[in-house]
Design an enzyme around this catalytic site. Structure first.
Site, PDB file in Angstrom:
ATOM      1  N   GLU A  67       7.745   2.224  -5.998  1.00  0.00           N
ATOM      2  CA  GLU A  67       7.813   1.734  -4.612  1.00  0.00           C
ATOM      3  C   GLU A  67       7.948   2.996  -3.880  1.00  0.00           C
ATOM      4  OE1 GLU A  67       7.262   0.100  -2.228  1.00  0.00           O
ATOM      5  OE2 GLU A  67       8.142  -1.957  -2.470  1.00  0.00           O
ATOM      6  N   ASP A  68       7.599   2.925  -2.471  1.00  0.00           N
ATOM      7  CA  ASP A  68       7.908   4.023  -1.531  1.00  0.00           C
ATOM      8  C   ASP A  68       9.301   3.891  -1.035  1.00  0.00           C
ATOM      9  OD1 ASP A  68       7.210   1.781  -0.374  1.00  0.00           O
ATOM     10  OD2 ASP A  68       5.894   2.469   1.282  1.00  0.00           O
ATOM     11  N   ASP A  85      14.653  -0.821   1.284  1.00  0.00           N
ATOM     12  CA  ASP A  85      15.326  -0.862   2.642  1.00  0.00           C
ATOM     13  C   ASP A  85      16.224  -2.016   2.624  1.00  0.00           C
ATOM     14  OD1 ASP A  85      15.817  -1.372   5.177  1.00  0.00           O
ATOM     15  OD2 ASP A  85      13.861  -0.458   5.940  1.00  0.00           O
ATOM     16  N   LYS A 116      17.218   3.242   1.553  1.00  0.00           N
ATOM     17  CA  LYS A 116      18.019   3.184   2.577  1.00  0.00           C
ATOM     18  C   LYS A 116      19.231   2.218   2.312  1.00  0.00           C
ATOM     19  CE  LYS A 116      14.906   3.287   6.476  1.00  0.00           C
ATOM     20  NZ  LYS A 116      14.105   2.429   7.452  1.00  0.00           N
ATOM     21  N   LYS A 156       0.932  -1.001  -0.035  1.00  0.00           N
ATOM     22  CA  LYS A 156       0.087   0.113  -0.054  1.00  0.00           C
ATOM     23  C   LYS A 156       0.727   1.247   0.038  1.00  0.00           C
ATOM     24  CE  LYS A 156      -3.223  -2.043   3.343  1.00  0.00           C
ATOM     25  NZ  LYS A 156      -3.835  -1.930   4.813  1.00  0.00           N
ATOM     26  N   ARG A 197       0.156   6.586   7.724  1.00  0.00           N
ATOM     27  CA  ARG A 197       0.565   6.618   6.102  1.00  0.00           C
ATOM     28  C   ARG A 197      -0.112   8.142   5.630  1.00  0.00           C
ATOM     29  NH1 ARG A 197       1.217   1.529   3.982  1.00  0.00           N
ATOM     30  NH2 ARG A 197       0.478  -0.204   5.244  1.00  0.00           N
ATOM     31  N   PHE A 238      13.689   4.950  11.229  1.00  0.00           N
ATOM     32  CA  PHE A 238      12.456   4.318  10.779  1.00  0.00           C
ATOM     33  C   PHE A 238      11.453   5.495  10.406  1.00  0.00           C
ATOM     34  CE2 PHE A 238       8.361   2.295  10.705  1.00  0.00           C
ATOM     35  CZ  PHE A 238       8.594   1.203  10.269  1.00  0.00           C
TER      36      PHE A 238
HETATM   37  C1  PRP Z   1       7.382  -1.868   2.555  1.00  0.00           C
HETATM   38  C2  PRP Z   1       7.709  -0.751   1.678  1.00  0.00           C
HETATM   39  C3  PRP Z   1       8.340  -1.850   0.663  1.00  0.00           C
HETATM   40  C4  PRP Z   1       9.176  -2.719   1.553  1.00  0.00           C
HETATM   41  C5  PRP Z   1      10.443  -2.386   1.547  1.00  0.00           C
HETATM   42  O1  PRP Z   1       6.396  -2.531   2.466  1.00  0.00           O
HETATM   43  O2  PRP Z   1       6.325  -0.207   1.008  1.00  0.00           O
HETATM   44  O3  PRP Z   1       7.576  -2.629  -0.026  1.00  0.00           O
HETATM   45  O4  PRP Z   1       8.434  -2.570   2.835  1.00  0.00           O
HETATM   46  O5  PRP Z   1      11.248  -3.031   2.448  1.00  0.00           O
HETATM   47  P1  PRP Z   1      12.458  -4.150   2.006  1.00  0.00           P
HETATM   48  O6  PRP Z   1      13.204  -3.306   1.084  1.00  0.00           O
HETATM   49  O7  PRP Z   1      13.173  -4.426   3.272  1.00  0.00           O
HETATM   50  O8  PRP Z   1      11.850  -5.360   1.536  1.00  0.00           O
HETATM   51  P2  PRP Z   1       5.349  -3.359   3.611  1.00  0.00           P
HETATM   52  O9  PRP Z   1       5.645  -4.762   3.379  1.00  0.00           O
HETATM   53  O10 PRP Z   1       5.476  -2.685   4.914  1.00  0.00           O
HETATM   54  O11 PRP Z   1       3.925  -3.015   2.943  1.00  0.00           O
HETATM   55  P3  PRP Z   1       3.142  -1.701   2.919  1.00  0.00           P
HETATM   56  O12 PRP Z   1       3.756  -1.030   1.489  1.00  0.00           O
HETATM   57  O13 PRP Z   1       1.758  -2.317   2.700  1.00  0.00           O
HETATM   58  O14 PRP Z   1       3.457  -0.874   4.089  1.00  0.00           O
END
Ligand code: PRP
Length: 178
Positions: free
Chosen positions: A98-99, A102, A130, A42, A164, A151
């Protein structure tokens, strides 16, 4: 500023400027080439909505929902596919939106999954990066801002589904999750 936010990392103005800069680059590099924009839900919804409205090429809009974080602040490294796209990617240019990148575990698997469907190209555009947290061998092709390993929430990013809707990106007070 919200009481749970320690400091603002990207103001609304900086977000808007960053989106424009990314859109300019994408418009220059893709030209009139059509793309399939795959928005990873999301967290990416606000970023994707802002960015895609500034793109000039023909865009097919698709959504994918994956989960990698569970409800905590640390990536579990596992991926669950909750919603898949409906467009045949064979021969198409794909832009994953993607947002945040990480650990990179999410995008590593998503890119792999989409590449195996015969896409002509698969590029990644992330609002945040990151780099110090990276575990998977992956980089984003278009990055809004590189940030330290803190974070962050807001502009789509959550902690346990909260924050969000903040219009800026802020660093969450660590007392709330440590
Ligand atoms: C978050 C974010 C990325 C992912 C990044 O999504 O939106 O998709 O984690 O992390 P990584 O590089 O360590 O894999 P999340 O799974 O929290 O879902 P969301 O977008 O619904 O919050």
């Amino acid at each position: 500023m919200h009481k749970d936010i320690k400091r603002i990392l990207m103001s609304e103005t900086e977000i808007a400027d960053t989106v424009c800069r990314l859109a300019d680059r994408l418009n220059t590099e893709f030209g009139d080439e059509p793309i399939v924009a795959v928005v990873i839900l999301k967290g990416s919804m606000f970023f994707a909505a802002d960015l895609i409205r500034k793109l000039n090429m023909p865009v097919i809009l698709e959504f994918m929902k994956v989960s990698s974080y569970g409800s905590g602040a640390v990536s579990s490294g596992t991926l669950r596919l909750d919603l898949d796209i409906g467009t045949d990617l064979a021969g198409r240019n794909v832009l994953i939106i993607e947002d945040i990148i990480d650990s990179g575990n999410t995008l590593f698997r998503v890119r792999d999954m989409l590449s195996q469907r015969g896409a002509k190209s698969v590029k990644i555009c992330t609002m945040l990066d990151k780099p110090e947290c990276r575990e998977a061998d992956i980089h984003s092709d278009y990055i809004g801002k590189s940030i330290p390993p803190e974070f962050v929430v807001g502009y789509g990013l959550d902690y346990d589904e909260r924050y969000r809707n903040l219009p800026y990106i802020g660093v969450l007070d660590e007392k709330l999750y440590s």
